[in-house]
Design a protein around this motif. Structure first.
Motif, PDB file in Angstrom:
ATOM      1  N   LYS A   8      34.924  42.511  12.471  1.00 55.58           N
ATOM      2  CA  LYS A   8      36.203  41.806  12.612  1.00 55.58           C
ATOM      3  C   LYS A   8      35.977  40.558  13.457  1.00 55.58           C
ATOM      4  O   LYS A   8      35.695  40.658  14.650  1.00 55.58           O
ATOM      5  CB  LYS A   8      37.247  42.721  13.246  1.00 55.58           C
ATOM      6  N   ASP A  35      35.544  40.538   8.143  1.00 60.33           N
ATOM      7  CA  ASP A  35      37.006  40.476   8.088  1.00 60.33           C
ATOM      8  C   ASP A  35      37.424  39.373   9.056  1.00 60.33           C
ATOM      9  O   ASP A  35      37.249  39.517  10.265  1.00 60.33           O
ATOM     10  CB  ASP A  35      37.605  41.824   8.491  1.00 60.33           C
ATOM     11  N   GLN A  37      40.081  36.814  10.842  1.00 52.86           N
ATOM     12  CA  GLN A  37      41.444  36.490  11.250  1.00 52.86           C
ATOM     13  C   GLN A  37      41.418  35.139  11.970  1.00 52.86           C
ATOM     14  O   GLN A  37      40.650  34.951  12.909  1.00 52.86           O
ATOM     15  CB  GLN A  37      42.001  37.567  12.186  1.00 52.86           C
ATOM     16  N   ASN A  59      43.935  36.484   5.023  1.00 57.80           N
ATOM     17  CA  ASN A  59      44.777  36.999   6.099  1.00 57.80           C
ATOM     18  C   ASN A  59      45.743  35.900   6.529  1.00 57.80           C
ATOM     19  O   ASN A  59      45.417  34.717   6.409  1.00 57.80           O
ATOM     20  CB  ASN A  59      43.929  37.413   7.315  1.00 57.80           C
ATOM     21  N   HIS A  82      41.446  43.734  18.834  1.00 58.13           N
ATOM     22  CA  HIS A  82      41.107  44.091  17.456  1.00 58.13           C
ATOM     23  C   HIS A  82      39.755  43.525  17.035  1.00 58.13           C
ATOM     24  O   HIS A  82      39.108  44.039  16.112  1.00 58.13           O
ATOM     25  CB  HIS A  82      42.203  43.560  16.519  1.00 58.13           C
ATOM     26  N   ALA A  83      39.291  42.477  17.720  1.00 61.42           N
ATOM     27  CA  ALA A  83      38.108  41.739  17.278  1.00 61.42           C
ATOM     28  C   ALA A  83      36.816  42.377  17.773  1.00 61.42           C
ATOM     29  O   ALA A  83      36.737  42.863  18.901  1.00 61.42           O
ATOM     30  CB  ALA A  83      38.192  40.298  17.761  1.00 61.42           C
TER      31      ALA A  83
END
Length: 400
Positions: A8, A35, A37, A59, A82-83
């Motif tokens: 992430k 992923d 963001q 996203n 989250h990262a």
């Protein structure tokens, strides 16, 4: 497989002309399986649009603490936690100054200040701005804090000047981050030699002597080792298994035991660890017919001769390698495995018993016991071969 696969990545985009490069950066990160963001400062919209980065990242892109239409709160703490990694590109002089001073006047900065994961930053500014002593002091403060500088390039700048301050190219940024991550992996810098699958010994042009090995265990070992930073050479007999996205695995395909022996000897001396999971034929036909043998008689007698024992040869020639063998047994399992461990000068041996349901050839699961040179053993429960590969490699890592 890239070490970025499944990671992430939080990309923080600030207001510099180099922001246009982030569309290429996002695309490359996605190709690596990350992923992504994206968060943007308001002024960065002048250089690249949120729609572009949202489309490429798949996203939504966030700029404000609150969504103006829905009123939803874009929680900077949740975004940061989250990262797996945060990447600030471009990192302007203004943003670097605020980062070093712990200012949080926008979503990008507030998220950065909430980070607990590694943070990479790629400066982008004009020559004199980059060299300004206060700017250099800010960069040093961030590095002393633990943030990771992706050095800028020297080249043509937006002002028309030539010099240092040009943001690293997207490919360079990806390479830098991958190299950093690999250095933290447990097998970084290690060379692993792994064998897999069966060997086939020709009887005639269409028939052979072989066994039921699928190669699954060896391929899972190779994939996991590569994922954990190793340089992997995988020597495999005939199999339907593929390395897939693990493109850095060097796959050498062989057929016979003799071919496998030659390939092993070519790479063994440079290996740090050798894991011999192939099911090598012990015997081969003494005479191989050049033409298909016709079934004219009720009986066919083959004279077999012994193949050279690859593992025994490796044990005799071992220098600094950590050598691991496999023992697939049907009876007197432990005693047979220990005899093999000693006779072949192994550092460890992995016992499979065909008496254990779910273990052995062609299965997606395996149940193993590992013995070391002192004959102490570690027993593992029935698991998927992917999990078994992890257990084996963790065991080896704990002993090298």
């Amino acid at each position: 497989m890239s070490v970025l696969q499944g990671k992430k990545i939080l990309l923080l985009v600030t207001a510099g002309i180099a922001a246009y490069k982030t569309s290429f950066l996002v695309r490359l990160l996605k190709k690596k399986g990350a992923d992504v963001q994206v968060l943007m400062t308001p002024d960065s919209h002048h250089f690249v649009t949120p729609l572009t980065l949202s489309t490429l990242s798949k996203n939504p892109v966030y700029t404000e603490f609150f969504d103006g239409e829905t009123g939803d709160w874009n929680n900077h703490v949740d975004l940061a936690l989250h990262a797996d990694y945060i990447l600030i590109a471009p990192a302007t002089s203004n943003t670097l100054s605020k980062m070093a001073s712990a200012e949080a006047d926008n979503l990008v900065l507030a998220t950065y200040l909430s980070a607990v994961c590694p943070v990479f930053f790629a400066p982008a500014m004009d020559l004199d701005m980059y060299k300004n002593p206060f700017n250099q002091e800010n960069i040093n403060r961030l590095q002393n804090k633990g943030d990771i500088l992706i050095p800028p390039n020297k080249g043509e700048l937006a002002s028309g000047l030539e010099g240092e301050g040009r943001m690293a190219e997207p490919e360079e940024i990806i390479s830098f981050v991958e190299s950093y991550i690999k250095k933290g992996l447990i097998f970084y810098g290690k060379k692993l030699l792994i064998t897999a699958g069966p060997t086939y010994e020709a009887i005639d042009p269409v028939r052979f002597i072989g066994n039921h090995s699928s190669g699954k265990m060896g391929f899972e070992l190779a994939k996991t080792a590569e994922k954990w930073g190793a340089e992997v050479t995988l020597i495999s007999g005939p199999t339907h298994e593929k390395t897939g996205s693990y493109s850095s695995i060097e796959l050498l395909s062989v057929t016979s035991a003799h071919e496998m022996l030659q390939a092993v000897l070519e790479h063994y001396s440079s290996a740090d660890i050798a894991i011999m999971s192939a099911a090598v034929s012990d015997y081969r036909p003494e005479i191989v017919s050049d033409t298909k043998i016709k079934k004219d008689d009720d009986r066919l007698t083959l004279s077999l001769v012994k193949n050279e024992d690859i593992l025994l040869r490796m044990g005799k020639e071992k220098k600094n390698q950590f050598l691991v063998g496999f023992a697939l047994e049907t009876n007197n399992e432990e005693s047979n495995a220990l005899k093999k461990l000693k006779k072949k000068n192994l550092d460890a041996i992995i016992l499979n018993s065909l008496q254990d349901k779910g273990a052995g050839f062609k299965s997606d699961t395996n149940k193993i016991t590992i013995f070391d040179k002192t004959e102490s053993k570690e027993i593992f429960s029935l698991k998927s071969k992917e999990e078994v590969a992890e257990d084996i490699l963790k065991y080896i890592h704990s002993r090298i």
